[in-house]
Design a protein around this motif. Structure first.
Motif, PDB file in Angstrom:
ATOM      1  N   TYR A  54      31.392  48.776  35.717  1.00 33.55           N
ATOM      2  CA  TYR A  54      32.584  48.220  35.078  1.00 33.55           C
ATOM      3  C   TYR A  54      33.060  49.128  33.961  1.00 33.55           C
ATOM      4  O   TYR A  54      34.263  49.356  33.792  1.00 33.55           O
ATOM      5  N   GLN A  55      32.102  49.665  33.189  1.00 33.47           N
ATOM      6  CA  GLN A  55      32.488  50.577  32.100  1.00 33.47           C
ATOM      7  C   GLN A  55      33.217  51.788  32.662  1.00 33.47           C
ATOM      8  O   GLN A  55      34.281  52.175  32.183  1.00 33.47           O
ATOM      9  N   GLU A  56      32.631  52.329  33.713  1.00 33.32           N
ATOM     10  CA  GLU A  56      33.213  53.508  34.333  1.00 33.32           C
ATOM     11  C   GLU A  56      34.621  53.213  34.863  1.00 33.32           C
ATOM     12  O   GLU A  56      35.561  53.975  34.677  1.00 33.32           O
ATOM     13  N   LEU A  57      34.730  52.038  35.498  1.00 26.22           N
ATOM     14  CA  LEU A  57      36.003  51.622  36.093  1.00 26.22           C
ATOM     15  C   LEU A  57      37.089  51.508  35.033  1.00 26.22           C
ATOM     16  O   LEU A  57      38.191  52.055  35.171  1.00 26.22           O
ATOM     17  N   LEU A  58      36.772  50.822  33.948  1.00 27.47           N
ATOM     18  CA  LEU A  58      37.774  50.582  32.915  1.00 27.47           C
ATOM     19  C   LEU A  58      38.134  51.867  32.177  1.00 27.47           C
ATOM     20  O   LEU A  58      39.222  51.970  31.602  1.00 27.47           O
ATOM     21  N   ALA A  59      37.234  52.834  32.222  1.00 24.51           N
ATOM     22  CA  ALA A  59      37.520  54.088  31.528  1.00 24.51           C
ATOM     23  C   ALA A  59      38.284  55.069  32.416  1.00 24.51           C
ATOM     24  O   ALA A  59      38.798  56.075  31.941  1.00 24.51           O
ATOM     25  N   ASP A  60      38.386  54.746  33.706  1.00 23.57           N
ATOM     26  CA  ASP A  60      38.988  55.695  34.641  1.00 23.57           C
ATOM     27  C   ASP A  60      40.521  55.652  34.556  1.00 23.57           C
ATOM     28  O   ASP A  60      41.137  54.634  34.838  1.00 23.57           O
ATOM     29  N   PRO A  61      41.159  56.762  34.153  1.00 23.51           N
ATOM     30  CA  PRO A  61      42.631  56.762  34.068  1.00 23.51           C
ATOM     31  C   PRO A  61      43.286  56.490  35.427  1.00 23.51           C
ATOM     32  O   PRO A  61      44.353  55.871  35.485  1.00 23.51           O
ATOM     33  N   ASP A  62      42.622  56.933  36.487  1.00 18.02           N
ATOM     34  CA  ASP A  62      43.163  56.637  37.814  1.00 18.02           C
ATOM     35  C   ASP A  62      43.260  55.131  38.036  1.00 18.02           C
ATOM     36  O   ASP A  62      44.222  54.630  38.601  1.00 18.02           O
ATOM     37  N   MET A  67      46.252  50.107  38.710  1.00 15.96           N
ATOM     38  CA  MET A  67      46.624  48.752  38.286  1.00 15.96           C
ATOM     39  C   MET A  67      48.120  48.660  38.020  1.00 15.96           C
ATOM     40  O   MET A  67      48.781  47.712  38.449  1.00 15.96           O
ATOM     41  N   SER A  68      48.668  49.645  37.298  1.00 13.15           N
ATOM     42  CA  SER A  68      50.096  49.533  36.985  1.00 13.15           C
ATOM     43  C   SER A  68      50.929  49.710  38.250  1.00 13.15           C
ATOM     44  O   SER A  68      51.943  49.023  38.420  1.00 13.15           O
ATOM     45  N   ASN A  69      50.485  50.567  39.187  1.00 17.12           N
ATOM     46  CA  ASN A  69      51.191  50.672  40.474  1.00 17.12           C
ATOM     47  C   ASN A  69      51.210  49.326  41.189  1.00 17.12           C
ATOM     48  O   ASN A  69      52.240  48.880  41.697  1.00 17.12           O
ATOM     49  N   THR A  70      50.031  48.685  41.231  1.00 17.50           N
ATOM     50  CA  THR A  70      49.924  47.426  41.966  1.00 17.50           C
ATOM     51  C   THR A  70      50.839  46.365  41.365  1.00 17.50           C
ATOM     52  O   THR A  70      51.524  45.636  42.078  1.00 17.50           O
ATOM     53  N   VAL A  71      50.837  46.294  40.027  1.00 18.83           N
ATOM     54  CA  VAL A  71      51.668  45.277  39.372  1.00 18.83           C
ATOM     55  C   VAL A  71      53.149  45.566  39.620  1.00 18.83           C
ATOM     56  O   VAL A  71      53.920  44.663  39.993  1.00 18.83           O
ATOM     57  N   SER A 240      50.630  58.230  43.108  1.00 13.24           N
ATOM     58  CA  SER A 240      51.735  57.365  42.677  1.00 13.24           C
ATOM     59  C   SER A 240      51.836  56.089  43.506  1.00 13.24           C
ATOM     60  O   SER A 240      52.528  55.161  43.130  1.00 13.24           O
ATOM     61  N   THR A 241      51.192  56.035  44.669  1.00 10.74           N
ATOM     62  CA  THR A 241      51.233  54.798  45.448  1.00 10.74           C
ATOM     63  C   THR A 241      49.833  54.253  45.700  1.00 10.74           C
ATOM     64  O   THR A 241      49.639  53.409  46.565  1.00 10.74           O
ATOM     65  N   ASN A 242      48.880  54.753  44.934  1.00 15.11           N
ATOM     66  CA  ASN A 242      47.523  54.227  45.099  1.00 15.11           C
ATOM     67  C   ASN A 242      47.461  52.831  44.490  1.00 15.11           C
ATOM     68  O   ASN A 242      47.796  52.633  43.335  1.00 15.11           O
ATOM     69  N   MET A 243      47.040  51.876  45.304  1.00 17.77           N
ATOM     70  CA  MET A 243      46.973  50.511  44.790  1.00 17.77           C
ATOM     71  C   MET A 243      45.591  49.926  45.004  1.00 17.77           C
ATOM     72  O   MET A 243      44.747  50.503  45.685  1.00 17.77           O
ATOM     73  N   LEU A 244      45.334  48.780  44.410  1.00 22.99           N
ATOM     74  CA  LEU A 244      43.974  48.299  44.199  1.00 22.99           C
ATOM     75  C   LEU A 244      43.111  48.279  45.454  1.00 22.99           C
ATOM     76  O   LEU A 244      41.992  48.789  45.458  1.00 22.99           O
ATOM     77  N   VAL A 245      43.628  47.709  46.542  1.00 28.14           N
ATOM     78  CA  VAL A 245      42.787  47.585  47.726  1.00 28.14           C
ATOM     79  C   VAL A 245      42.512  48.962  48.336  1.00 28.14           C
ATOM     80  O   VAL A 245      41.407  49.241  48.796  1.00 28.14           O
ATOM     81  N   TYR A 246      43.515  49.845  48.273  1.00 28.65           N
ATOM     82  CA  TYR A 246      43.305  51.184  48.797  1.00 28.65           C
ATOM     83  C   TYR A 246      42.267  51.932  47.958  1.00 28.65           C
ATOM     84  O   TYR A 246      41.415  52.655  48.489  1.00 28.65           O
ATOM     85  N   TYR A 247      42.345  51.726  46.646  1.00 27.57           N
ATOM     86  CA  TYR A 247      41.391  52.327  45.717  1.00 27.57           C
ATOM     87  C   TYR A 247      39.970  51.874  46.054  1.00 27.57           C
ATOM     88  O   TYR A 247      39.044  52.683  46.133  1.00 27.57           O
ATOM     89  N   ILE A 248      39.804  50.570  46.299  1.00 31.51           N
ATOM     90  CA  ILE A 248      38.496  50.030  46.670  1.00 31.51           C
ATOM     91  C   ILE A 248      38.026  50.670  47.974  1.00 31.51           C
ATOM     92  O   ILE A 248      36.882  51.110  48.108  1.00 31.51           O
ATOM     93  N   PHE A 249      38.929  50.757  48.930  1.00 36.56           N
ATOM     94  CA  PHE A 249      38.615  51.346  50.224  1.00 36.56           C
ATOM     95  C   PHE A 249      38.139  52.785  50.066  1.00 36.56           C
ATOM     96  O   PHE A 249      37.120  53.185  50.622  1.00 36.56           O
TER      97      PHE A 249
END
Ligand code: ADP
Ligand code: MG
Lengths: 290, 386
Positions: A54-62, A67-71, A240-249
């Motif tokens: 979680y720490q790593e995730l929240l620190a990742d600029p990507d 997140m902002s792309n998804t929103v 620029s079009t990376n979104m949450l589910v794709y990121y998880i994938f």
């Protein structure tokens, strides 16, 4: 005898409980467990790492960008798909074969597989040979880079999403409009209501449960966008079009960082859970249910 | 206040003729009731007056102005729907206010008008509530208040009481009659309930199959029905009706194959003269028949010269308290008798039923009333609810 009586309700619910535990609760629990480990899917040991993922995730600029792309994608797709559907529904809600055909036509994208839709639009949006740029050229506009530029790609995906969703939304809105009792409109006519005030004071409030339902369903499904991203952009250009589910994938099945992907999955799960609760707690107070 | 006139109004829905050449004069300030069986076109008529339905043909006049092309909101009418059609998303106050707002009545005046109306209709404590939280009777009042506050020239009501329970319906009936008296506005009221029609209207318009059967004061409709349909629609149980035959001489009358026991009086025969050798219908209301048990018949006072009689056996009996309804099988067929006698007759008892001539109605083969000399005491100027 008594024992059998007591057992009966459990037996009746057992099949659905089994499915619920096996396919819903267990995977969620397992995902939460994995999010606290470091694992590459092959190694026999799942090393417990606590909150490190979680720490790593929240620190990742990507991740921030994801997140902002998804929103952005969700807000735009949902607002446009709903607003457009409302306008179309008001227009198409009449009898006659022309209107039935129109309704059928705008609904048809909904029944096509998203993969085909993605391939179709990929071709339409081709910067050099695509139909869209040819059309823009016809009316004298400069060609658009569509998916190939990081300023426009996400809007191109929104366009596809709206195209896919608007038919379903329109049909549901038409059904909602038709369930408004005819007498209400007649009473409004007798009350000398203008078209405008009839819409704002009667039609829209009466349609609010329908719009609310669509809002919830559309938001959740937009938030989970995957197919179009995978096929049309692979998250690019430059994320620029990376979104949450794709990121998880990507993290799970391309980089094999299962623990990290699970942590992102938990974030998605919590966000959608919160959105659902928010929708029903806060917004439903402003919605009229009969 | 305004009169309403329909001139040769016709309405067809996809080739089905629903209203056929309706001509109707509704006087200013009257309480006119449109009554008839379900599907006869009452609501359509009302909706055409309101402008919610476009007539296929004919003219509609309200208060001396032709309104065929006037929008419903500009016809100066108000309508109460069967379902009330309250705006569910608005409070009671907003429901009443909506029509005023759309007519650009200033806010302060709106408030004054609504408070007044709320006082009259007993809604003052409910103004903030949503319709869904009100009882049926209260919703009904909101619908009335919403209509009244616009001070229309004509009130249209489509079965406004049919969603209420029997007790409340009676009470609202009285209140509507009072309301009509106070406002003096023209009321046009649709119902399928003949009791409502009789008790409320000062003019009844009886419809069937898209045509007006009779338009008259309630007791005229009751006492001098213009045709078979009218005769049998009004009254419970409906008027007894017998097929009869007048012989070629115009003297002898048979019901079925049975000559009636005493010849009709001369003035009746004179009226029926034109029907010589033809079939007619003889009708008589159940409450006008008199019935005694067979043993008492010879002693009874009713067996006098001014009527004919038939013997029969009582099949069923409905004791309703104030009155009793008997079904009697006779040679003429089934006869319904409504009796106000304290002493009840038994089922299976042999009886004699007397038909006073004075209460007999005659209808020609085509169903039209055969008029005879002004014979009935004229109760005509007594109108319902007044
Ligand atoms: N919008 C409509 N389309 C087709 N037929 C209709 C429509 N409205 C009413 N009708 C028909 O017109 C007839 C009269 O209807 P209505 O005026 O509602 O009768 P009532 O109010 O006397 O019961 C009925 O046979 C009904 O089926
Ligand atoms: Mg009706």
């Amino acid at each position: 005898m008594r024992a059998a009586e007591k057992l009966r309700p459990y037996l009746f619910t057992a099949p659905s409980m089994l499915i619920f535990w096996l396919f819903f609760l267990y995977p969620i629990g397992y995902m939460i467990y994995l999010s606290f480990t470091s694992w590459n899917m092959i190694h026999p040991v799942k090393e417990f790492v606590g909150l490190e993922n979680y720490q790593e995730l929240l620190a990742d600029p990507d991740f921030h960008q994801v997140m902002s792309n998804t929103v952005l994608y969700t807000v735009l797709s949902v607002l446009i798909a709903l607003g457009l559907a409302l306008v179309l529904a008001l227009w198409l809600n009449r009898s006659g074969w022309v209107y039935s055909m129109m309704q059928g036509a705008i609904f048809s994208p909904y029944i096509i597989s998203l993969v085909s839709v993605s391939l179709l639009w990929l071709w339409l949006m081709d910067p050099q040979y695509g139909l869209l740029n040819w059309l823009l050229g016809l009316i004298g506009l400069p060609p658009s880079p569509w998916l190939s530029h990081n300023d426009t790609a996400i809007y191109a995906l929104v366009l596809v999403s709206v195209w896919k969703m608007v038919g379903y939304n329109t049909l549901v809105c038409i059904a909602g409009l038709q369930s408004i009792p005819k007498e209400l409109h007649e009473a409004a006519q007798l009350d000398k209501a203008s078209v405008w005030s009839e819409f704002w004071r009667i039609t829209l409030p009466m349609l609010s449960p329908t719009l609310f339902f669509l809002l919830v369903v559309n938001t959740i499904s937009s938030f989970q966008v995957f197919d179009t991203v995978k096929i049309m952009t692979q998250g690019g250009p430059v994320n620029s079009t990376n979104m949450l589910v794709y990121y998880i994938f990507e993290y799970g099945f391309e980089f094999f960082k299962i623990g990290y992907a699970s942590a992102a999955g938990v974030v998605l799960f919590v966000l959608i859970g919160l959105m659902t609760v928010f929708h029903f707690l806060i917004l439903s107070r402003r919605v009229h249910y009969r | 206040m305004a009169s309403v006139t329909l001139k040769h109004v016709t309405k067809t829905f996809e080739k089905q003729t629903v209203l056929d050449d309706i001509c109707l004069d509704i006087t200013e300030g009257s309480f006119t009731v449109l009554v008839g069986p379900s599907g006869c076109g009452k609501s359509t008529t009302l909706r055409i007056i309101a402008g919610l339905e476009k007539e296929t043909d004919g003219e509609i006049w309200i208060g001396g102005q032709q309104v065929n092309n006037t929008a419903p909101g500009d016809r100066d009418i108000a309508m109460v729907f069967q379902s009330y059609a309250l705006y569910p998303t608005m409070s009671v106050y907003e429901n009443i206010e909506f029509g005023l707002k759309n007519r650009n009545v200033p806010r302060a005046e709106r408030k004054k008008l609504i408070d007044e109306i709320a006082e009259v209709t007993g809604l003052a404590d409910y103004l903030k509530r949503k319709p869904a939280t009100l009882s049926g009777g209260q919703r009904q009042r909101v619908a009335l208040a919403r209509a009244m506050v616009k001070k229309p020239k004509v009130f249209l009501m489509d079965e406004p009481l049919s969603n209420l329970d029997a007790k409340l319906r009676n009470q609202m009936r009285q209140e509507l009659i009072m309301l009509h008296k106070e406002l003096g506005t023209t009321f046009i009221y649709v119902t399928h309930d003949q009791v409502e029609a009789m008790s409320m209207g000062d003019q009844i318009v009886l419809m069937n199959g898209g045509r007006i059967q009779q338009a008259a004061q309630p007791l005229v409709v009751y006492d001098q029905p213009s045709n078979l349909f009218t005769a049998q629609f009004m009254g419970t149980p409906p008027m007894n009706m017998f097929e009869a035959m007048i012989d070629a001489s115009g003297k002898e009358v048979k019901i079925g194959n049975h000559p009636i026991t005493k010849p009709l009086p001369a003035n009746h025969l004179a009226a029926l003269h034109s029907q010589r050798g033809q079939r007619i219908h003889i009708g008589i209301r159940p409450e006008k028949l008199q019935m005694v048990s067979h043993e008492q018949a010879p002693l009874s006072l009713v067996s006098k010269s001014d009527g004919f009689d038939i013997t029969g056996i009582i099949d069923t009996r409905e004791a309703l308290g104030s009155e009793t309804i008997y079904s009697v099988s006779t040679l003429y067929g089934r006869v319904m008798v409504k009796s106000y006698q304290e002493e009840l007759l038994r089922v299976g008892e042999s009886v004699v039923v007397y038909f006073p001539y004075v209460h007999c109605h005659y209808f020609a083969q085509n169903g039209e009333r055969i008029a005879r000399d002004a014979f009935f005491s004229t109760r005509a100027d007594v109108s319902g609810g007044v």
